[in-house]
Design a protein around this motif. Sequence first.
Motif, PDB file in Angstrom:
ATOM      1  N   TRP A 120       0.837  -1.212   0.000  1.00 15.48           N
ATOM      2  CA  TRP A 120       0.000   0.000   0.000  1.00 15.48           C
ATOM      3  C   TRP A 120       0.867   1.256   0.000  1.00 15.48           C
ATOM      4  O   TRP A 120       0.608   2.206  -0.736  1.00 15.48           O
ATOM      5  CB  TRP A 120      -0.926  -0.018   1.208  1.00 15.48           C
ATOM      6  CG  TRP A 120      -1.696   1.249   1.419  1.00 15.48           C
ATOM      7  CD1 TRP A 120      -1.366   2.289   2.240  1.00 15.48           C
ATOM      8  CD2 TRP A 120      -2.923   1.630   0.781  1.00 15.48           C
ATOM      9  NE1 TRP A 120      -2.307   3.284   2.154  1.00 15.48           N
ATOM     10  CE2 TRP A 120      -3.268   2.907   1.271  1.00 15.48           C
ATOM     11  CE3 TRP A 120      -3.761   0.999  -0.152  1.00 15.48           C
ATOM     12  CZ2 TRP A 120      -4.424   3.556   0.855  1.00 15.48           C
ATOM     13  CZ3 TRP A 120      -4.897   1.671  -0.563  1.00 15.48           C
ATOM     14  CH2 TRP A 120      -5.222   2.930  -0.068  1.00 15.48           C
ATOM     15  N   ILE A 124      -9.227   4.255   4.969  1.00  9.80           N
ATOM     16  CA  ILE A 124      -9.148   2.798   4.979  1.00  9.80           C
ATOM     17  C   ILE A 124      -9.248   2.237   6.390  1.00  9.80           C
ATOM     18  O   ILE A 124      -9.538   1.050   6.565  1.00  9.80           O
ATOM     19  CB  ILE A 124      -7.856   2.299   4.299  1.00  9.80           C
ATOM     20  CG1 ILE A 124      -6.624   2.720   5.108  1.00  9.80           C
ATOM     21  CG2 ILE A 124      -7.773   2.779   2.869  1.00  9.80           C
ATOM     22  CD1 ILE A 124      -5.331   2.114   4.599  1.00  9.80           C
ATOM     23  N   LEU A 159     -11.912  -2.973   4.068  1.00  9.80           N
ATOM     24  CA  LEU A 159     -10.492  -2.637   3.990  1.00  9.80           C
ATOM     25  C   LEU A 159      -9.784  -2.905   5.311  1.00  9.80           C
ATOM     26  O   LEU A 159      -8.601  -3.277   5.326  1.00  9.80           O
ATOM     27  CB  LEU A 159     -10.321  -1.171   3.584  1.00  9.80           C
ATOM     28  CG  LEU A 159     -10.784  -0.829   2.164  1.00  9.80           C
ATOM     29  CD1 LEU A 159     -10.633   0.662   1.895  1.00  9.80           C
ATOM     30  CD2 LEU A 159     -10.001  -1.636   1.137  1.00  9.80           C
ATOM     31  N   GLN A 160     -10.501  -2.730   6.409  1.00 10.36           N
ATOM     32  CA  GLN A 160      -9.917  -3.069   7.706  1.00 10.36           C
ATOM     33  C   GLN A 160      -9.538  -4.546   7.754  1.00 10.36           C
ATOM     34  O   GLN A 160      -8.439  -4.914   8.199  1.00 10.36           O
ATOM     35  CB  GLN A 160     -10.903  -2.755   8.829  1.00 10.36           C
ATOM     36  CG  GLN A 160     -11.089  -1.287   9.126  1.00 10.36           C
ATOM     37  CD  GLN A 160     -12.095  -1.072  10.249  1.00 10.36           C
ATOM     38  OE1 GLN A 160     -12.659  -2.024  10.794  1.00 10.36           O
ATOM     39  NE2 GLN A 160     -12.315   0.178  10.604  1.00 10.36           N
ATOM     40  N   MET A 183      -6.557  -5.246   5.172  1.00 16.05           N
ATOM     41  CA  MET A 183      -5.266  -4.702   5.581  1.00 16.05           C
ATOM     42  C   MET A 183      -4.883  -5.099   7.000  1.00 16.05           C
ATOM     43  O   MET A 183      -3.774  -4.805   7.450  1.00 16.05           O
ATOM     44  CB  MET A 183      -5.295  -3.174   5.478  1.00 16.05           C
ATOM     45  CG  MET A 183      -5.667  -2.636   4.106  1.00 16.05           C
ATOM     46  SD  MET A 183      -4.396  -2.908   2.864  1.00 16.05           S
ATOM     47  CE  MET A 183      -3.100  -1.839   3.445  1.00 16.05           C
TER      48      MET A 183
END
Length: 225
Positions: free
Chosen positions: A48, A169, A175-176, A179
């Motif tokens: 990222w 994010i 997205l949690q 990632m």
Amino acid sequence: LREGRGIFDNIRKTIAYLLAGNVAELSVMLMAALIGVPLPLLPLHILWINLATDGLPALALVTDPTDEDVMKRPPRRPDEPMLGRNEWLSILAIGLLQGAVTLAVFLWALEARGLDEARNLAFTTLVFGELFRAFGARSARKLIWEIGLFTNMRLLVIVVLSAALQIGIHHVPALQKLMQIGPLSLADCTLAVLIGLIPLGLIECWKLGSRALRSDRLIPSGPRL
């Protein structure tokens, strides 16, 4: 000639900015492994950072306006490398500084809050530090306010949008989960911003110190008795 020098400067500053970011990421992971603590960043975090928070500001740095005093400099040697000794030393120093700041935040949060929140804070701190450092990477000699924040609107917009995306994010459930991060409180966001400004502040102080040192060398000595 002016356009060529501007292009050369922009390519050099962009490469140096990207390499310093890579040194920061590598140093964080290496130092954590050497002292025997869990890794501060996961593979997706590094991906990222490289795609979103390093790549986009680098594209804006390539389009930086040419310095007004570029034609006052003496010509560079035809065999001068893109990155010389000074550039490599700067890359290493800035990268290690960024890495040390990020690792310090991680170690503090690891002791006080646990692994998940420590990674959460270290990840965001590193991202903010990289974004803010893009403003200092525009010149090795001039300070931010001498160049002006609005002289490269692409960079300003990209930094603002990337920072907003980084915060976003942390609050999107999908997205949690992807990632492996958690929500970011207002206090943690403020802390990450303030700590992320430390490398940029030290870089600007270094420019001031280097300028003062050069000025002292240019002052003629007094008459000998």
